[in-house]
Write a protein that holds these residues in place. Structure first.
Motif, PDB file in Angstrom:
ATOM      1  N   SER A  23      11.692  22.357  10.846  1.00  9.35           N
ATOM      2  CA  SER A  23      10.211  22.699  10.870  1.00  9.35           C
ATOM      3  C   SER A  23       9.655  22.174   9.849  1.00  9.35           C
ATOM      4  O   SER A  23      10.080  21.453   8.861  1.00  9.35           O
ATOM      5  N   CYS A  24       8.316  22.368   9.876  1.00  6.92           N
ATOM      6  CA  CYS A  24       7.489  21.816   8.791  1.00  6.92           C
ATOM      7  C   CYS A  24       6.959  22.956   7.642  1.00  6.92           C
ATOM      8  O   CYS A  24       6.224  22.695   6.813  1.00  6.92           O
ATOM      9  N   ASP A  25       7.397  24.286   7.895  1.00  9.58           N
ATOM     10  CA  ASP A  25       7.136  25.190   7.052  1.00  9.58           C
ATOM     11  C   ASP A  25       5.812  25.991   7.447  1.00  9.58           C
ATOM     12  O   ASP A  25       5.456  26.881   6.757  1.00  9.58           O
ATOM     13  N   GLY A  26       5.183  25.389   8.423  1.00  3.16           N
ATOM     14  CA  GLY A  26       3.620  26.087   8.516  1.00  3.16           C
ATOM     15  C   GLY A  26       3.634  27.357   8.958  1.00  3.16           C
ATOM     16  O   GLY A  26       2.870  28.150   8.586  1.00  3.16           O
ATOM     17  N   CYS A  27       4.676  27.958   9.744  1.00  2.51           N
ATOM     18  CA  CYS A  27       4.676  29.307  10.003  1.00  2.51           C
ATOM     19  C   CYS A  27       5.358  30.304   8.926  1.00  2.51           C
ATOM     20  O   CYS A  27       4.681  31.223   8.928  1.00  2.51           O
ATOM     21  N   GLU A  68      12.289  30.300  11.619  1.00  2.00           N
ATOM     22  CA  GLU A  68      11.332  29.222  12.115  1.00  2.00           C
ATOM     23  C   GLU A  68      12.242  28.036  12.359  1.00  2.00           C
ATOM     24  O   GLU A  68      13.224  27.640  11.493  1.00  2.00           O
ATOM     25  N   GLY A  94       6.891  30.322  16.152  1.00  2.00           N
ATOM     26  CA  GLY A  94       6.594  29.012  16.100  1.00  2.00           C
ATOM     27  C   GLY A  94       7.173  28.229  17.349  1.00  2.00           C
ATOM     28  O   GLY A  94       8.173  28.362  18.087  1.00  2.00           O
ATOM     29  N   ALA A  95       6.415  27.056  17.711  1.00  2.00           N
ATOM     30  CA  ALA A  95       6.706  26.546  18.733  1.00  2.00           C
ATOM     31  C   ALA A  95       8.162  25.493  18.532  1.00  2.00           C
ATOM     32  O   ALA A  95       8.932  25.358  19.466  1.00  2.00           O
ATOM     33  N   CYS A  96       8.407  25.397  17.341  1.00  3.13           N
ATOM     34  CA  CYS A  96       9.600  24.565  16.859  1.00  3.13           C
ATOM     35  C   CYS A  96      10.915  25.652  17.313  1.00  3.13           C
ATOM     36  O   CYS A  96      11.633  25.004  17.911  1.00  3.13           O
ATOM     37  N   GLY A 146       3.140  29.651  19.321  1.00  3.61           N
ATOM     38  CA  GLY A 146       2.116  29.253  18.388  1.00  3.61           C
ATOM     39  C   GLY A 146       2.472  28.205  17.476  1.00  3.61           C
ATOM     40  O   GLY A 146       3.628  28.061  17.091  1.00  3.61           O
ATOM     41  N   CYS A 147       1.522  27.262  17.292  1.00  7.16           N
ATOM     42  CA  CYS A 147       1.790  26.204  16.202  1.00  7.16           C
ATOM     43  C   CYS A 147       0.730  25.628  15.349  1.00  7.16           C
ATOM     44  O   CYS A 147      -0.299  25.085  15.909  1.00  7.16           O
ATOM     45  N   PRO A 148       0.227  26.707  14.014  1.00  7.24           N
ATOM     46  CA  PRO A 148       1.541  27.328  13.910  1.00  7.24           C
ATOM     47  C   PRO A 148       0.986  28.861  14.545  1.00  7.24           C
ATOM     48  O   PRO A 148      -0.014  28.841  15.329  1.00  7.24           O
TER      49      PRO A 148
HETATM   50 FE1  SF4 Z   1       5.182  23.738  11.906  1.00  7.97          FE
HETATM   51 FE2  SF4 Z   1       4.113  24.245  14.224  1.00  7.97          FE
HETATM   52 FE3  SF4 Z   1       6.749  24.181  13.877  1.00  7.97          FE
HETATM   53 FE4  SF4 Z   1       5.583  26.247  12.781  1.00  7.97          FE
HETATM   54  S1  SF4 Z   1       5.782  25.617  15.087  1.00  7.97           S
HETATM   55  S2  SF4 Z   1       7.030  25.307  11.662  1.00  7.97           S
HETATM   56  S3  SF4 Z   1       3.465  25.124  12.229  1.00  7.97           S
HETATM   57  S4  SF4 Z   1       5.576  22.414  13.424  1.00  7.97           S
END
Ligand code: SF4
Length: 177
Positions: A23-27, A68, A94-96, A146-148
Motif C-alpha cells: 500500500s502507499c500508507d495513505g489510509c 491496509e 482502502g481500495a488496496c 475508498g482511496c484513501p
Molecule cells: Fe494508498 Fe489508496 Fe491504497 Fe489507501 S487505498 S493505501 S490511499 S493507494
C-alpha cells in the motif's frame, strides 16, 4: 490506589492493532489525521500495534485489527493468516485491501518481465503474480472502501466496533452524490 485503578482500566480496554501490507500508507495517514478523536478514544481503547505512529508493538490477541494493503508476496499471504488468528475483528481499510488496489494492474501483465526490467537482481524479489484483496485469503468482518478512506467513515467504523454494533457506512464503492 489511583495508579492501580488506572493500570487495571488500561488492561481492560479493548486493543486496537493496525497493519500494513502492499500500500502507499495513505489510509493509515487518514487514521493519523483523526488525532483529536483518537485522543478522545484513548481512555476506551489501547493502541497495541501501530508501527506508523509508535514503536510500541504488543503481541496479540487484539480486539480490532485494521489492515491496509493488498496481498502481493508469499510472506504477506502467510502474515495475513497470522493477523486473522490474532484478531477478534478484522476490518480492511482502502481500495488496496478491499480490491487489490492499483497494484492489481499486474494481474493483466507478465510479472516476471516487470521483475527482470525493474530490478538489477530479480532473483532477490519474491512476489506473487497477482495483487489480491485480504478477503480472498481470510474472513473479513468489514470492508471500508475508498482511496484513501473517508475520515468520518473510519471514525464511525472504529466507534461501532468498539461499541459492539454494525458500522453505519454504505457498503458499496460507487459515489451516488
Ligand atoms: Fe494508498 Fe489508496 Fe491504497 Fe489507501 S487505498 S493505501 S490511499 S493507494
Amino acid at each position: 490506589d489511583r495508579t492501580e485503578r488506572r493500570d487495571h482500566a488500561e488492561r481492560a480496554a479493548p486493543t486496537l492493532a493496525v497493519f500494513k501490507l502492499a500500500s502507499c500508507d495513505g489510509c493509515q495517514l487518514t487514521l493519523l489525521d483523526c488525532e483529536d478523536e483518537l485522543l478522545a478514544l484513548t481512555g476506551t481503547v489501547r493502541v497495541a500495534h501501530f508501527l506508523e505512529a509508535s514503536s510500541a508493538v504488543r503481541p496479540g490477541p487484539y480486539d480490532l485489527a485494521l489492515v491496509e494493503g493488498s496481498i502481493t508476496t508469499p510472506a504477506d499471504a502467510e502474515r495475513i493468516r497470522a493477523i486473522r488468528a490474532s484478531a477478534r475483528h478484522l476490518v480492511t481499510i482502502g481500495a488496496c485491501a478491499t480490491a487489490g488496489g492499483i497494484q492489481a494492474l499486474r494481474d493483466f501483465a507478465d510479472v516476471d518481465e516487470f521483475r527482470r526490467t525493474v530490478y538489477a537482481r530479480p532473483d532477490y524479489i519474491e512476489t506473487l503474480a497477482t495483487s489480491t484483496p485480504v478477503s480472498a485469503h481470510v474472513d473479513v468482518d468489514f470492508e471500508l472502501r475508498g482511496c484513501p478512506i473517508d475520515r468520518r467513515q473510519l471514525l464511525e467504523v472504529l466507534t461501532a466496533f468498539l461499541a459492539g454494533r454494525k458500522p453505519d457506512v454504505p457498503n458499496h464503492s460507487v459515489c451516488f452524490a
